[in-house]
Scaffold this active site. Structure first.
Site, mmCIF file in Angstrom:
data_model
loop_
_atom_site.group_PDB
_atom_site.id
_atom_site.type_symbol
_atom_site.label_atom_id
_atom_site.label_comp_id
_atom_site.label_asym_id
_atom_site.label_seq_id
_atom_site.Cartn_x
_atom_site.Cartn_y
_atom_site.Cartn_z
ATOM 1 N N TYR A 152 0.825 -1.213 0.000
ATOM 2 C CA TYR A 152 0.000 0.000 0.000
ATOM 3 C C TYR A 152 0.859 1.264 0.000
ATOM 4 O O TYR A 152 0.436 2.298 -0.491
ATOM 5 C CB TYR A 152 -0.898 0.030 1.236
ATOM 6 N N ASP A 186 -6.260 -7.041 3.991
ATOM 7 C CA ASP A 186 -7.411 -6.378 3.375
ATOM 8 C C ASP A 186 -8.348 -7.432 2.791
ATOM 9 O O ASP A 186 -9.564 -7.411 3.014
ATOM 10 C CB ASP A 186 -6.915 -5.435 2.272
ATOM 11 N N ASP A 243 -12.163 -9.099 4.561
ATOM 12 C CA ASP A 243 -13.477 -9.068 3.908
ATOM 13 C C ASP A 243 -14.057 -10.478 3.839
ATOM 14 O O ASP A 243 -15.256 -10.691 4.023
ATOM 15 C CB ASP A 243 -13.378 -8.509 2.478
HETATM 16 C C1 IPM Z 1 -10.311 -1.259 4.158
HETATM 17 C C2 IPM Z 1 -10.605 -0.604 2.838
HETATM 18 C C3 IPM Z 1 -9.466 0.348 2.506
HETATM 19 C C4 IPM Z 1 -8.208 -0.465 2.395
HETATM 20 C C5 IPM Z 1 -9.694 1.225 1.261
HETATM 21 C C6 IPM Z 1 -10.985 2.001 1.337
HETATM 22 C C7 IPM Z 1 -8.532 2.160 1.016
HETATM 23 O O1 IPM Z 1 -10.801 -1.565 1.854
HETATM 24 O O2 IPM Z 1 -10.159 -0.522 5.158
HETATM 25 O O3 IPM Z 1 -10.218 -2.478 4.187
HETATM 26 O O4 IPM Z 1 -7.933 -1.060 1.333
HETATM 27 O O5 IPM Z 1 -7.456 -0.534 3.373
HETATM 28 MG MG MG Z 2 -10.849 -3.559 2.602
#
Ligand code: IPM
Ligand code: MG
Length: 363
Positions: A141, A248, A252
């Site tokens: 990132y 990340d 999810d």
């Molecule tokens: C998260 C989100 C963020 C990330 C985005 C919105 C930049 O997906 O907090 O998981 O990728 O970290």
């Molecule tokens: Mg995310």
């Protein structure tokens, strides 16, 4: 002395859900003597519209002064086409970097009442309680160099750098070991050490540190296998520690095991446990302004704030049990609604939580 909480509602459903968490703070102040002051500022798309920047100076100043930050969500289609450095998401990345919020805690807990909302069979997810610890200020990132260049052939090439220092790995690993020691005492480190040098170093550092935490059982998985195991047999996990990009994706995935991402809180901590607290879900522009978003992830993020930054573990538990109670009483927002339960909007859900808190008050 009162603690200062910066309130950053942001975009989409952000203002609606944050308003409900603020209601809960009001209740904690009145009924439980919580001594905090709140100050609001802009972040994300609303900040871009007002100032041209997704993280204005004034917001960063407030965030630095505050003891903790409560954030709603950022982003929306309106800002998806502006140049990358000014997009709302950059505001979020910038505040994480500026405040050194390297430790991202994402619990995935399945409330018994919501087992039916999971895409997986109830016996696979019943009593699920996983904590994902994601490194948040390093890795691909933020790695340099990054960019897009034009080759001699005229073709364009885009590149990013996945880089981790030993100290960065050790810092997140120590946080994860310490958290694991306080719960199920099992830590799984996730990497791609069969392919990536940065993962090879990651695994080496985590393995070395493990001897300092003999009470914690350590294991290692490659990220592809970890993704598979998460949906195959998620209850094998207690705490997972991993880098920024893998975290990340896996967070999810873990979120969906619980049925609704609308239930999941998060904390992003610096080295002194100052933190930014936000729901894992995004700004949900499709339902913004309709009063139907689920405020529970934000309210549970507030509970994490009480626990990790404000040193009020009993109040954190009270908020969490108030949430458990409203679920047991059948209150459901649209995202977790199933036949036979009581469908409510954002505000009614917030009211139900404060109602449950008030009945539990000693005064
Ligand atoms: C998260 C989100 C963020 C990330 C985005 C919105 C930049 O997906 O907090 O998981 O990728 O970290
Ligand atoms: Mg995310």
């Amino acid at each position: 002395m009162s603690a200062k909480i910066a309130i950053l509602p942001g975009d989409g459903v952000g203002p609606e859900i944050v308003a409900e968490a603020v209601k809960v703070i009001g209740c904690l102040r009145e009924d439980y003597g919580l001594n905090v002051e709140l100050e609001e500022a802009q972040i994300g798309g609303v900040a871009v519209d007002a100032t041209g920047e997704p993280l204005p100076e004034a917001t960063l100043r407030l965030a630095r002064q505050a003891d903790a930050i409560l954030l709603g969500a950022v982003g929306g289609p309106k800002w998806d086409t502006i140049e990358r450095p000014r997009r709302p998401e950059q505001g979020l990345l910038a505040i994480r970097a500026a405040l050194g919020l390297f430790g991202n805690l994402r619990p995935a807990i399945l409330y018994a009442e919501l087992a039916g909302a999971s895409a997986l069979r109830p016996e696979i997810v019943a009593d699920l309680d996983i904590l994902i610890v994601r490194e948040l200020t390093g890795g691909i990132y933020f790695g340099e160099p990054r960019g897009v260049r034009t080759l001699e052939t005229g073709e364009r090439e885009a590149y990013n750098t996945l880089v981790y220092r030993e100290s960065e790995i050790a810092r997140i690993a120590r946080l994860a070991f310490a958290l694991a020691a306080k719960r199920g005492a099992r830590l799984c480190s996730v990497d791609k050490a069969n392919v990536l040098e940065s993962s090879g170093l990651w695994r080496e550092v985590v393995t070395r540190l493990a001897s300092e935490y003999p009470q914690v059982e350590i294991s290692h998985l490659y990220v592809d296998n970890a993704a598979m195991q998460l949906v195959r047999a998620p209850k094998q996990f207690d705490v997972i520690v991993t880098g920024n990009l893998f975290g990340d994706i896996l967070s999810d995935c873990a979120a969906m095991l619980t049925g609704s991402i609308g239930m999941l809180p998060s904390a992003s901590l610096d080295e002194r446990a100052k933190g930014l607290y936000e729901p894992v879900h995004g700004s949900a522009p499709d339902i913004a302004g309709r009063g139907v978003a689920n405020p529970l992830a934000t309210i549970l993020s507030l509970a994490m704030m009480l626990r990790y930054s404000l040193n009020q573990p009993q109040l954190a538990e009270r908020v969490e049990s108030a949430v458990g109670r409203v679920l047991a009483e059948g209150y459901r927002t649209a995202d977790i609604y199933t036949t036979g339960t009581r469908r409510v909007g954002t505000r009614e859900m917030g009211d139900a939580v404060t109602g449950a808190l008030r009945t539990g008050a000693s005064c």
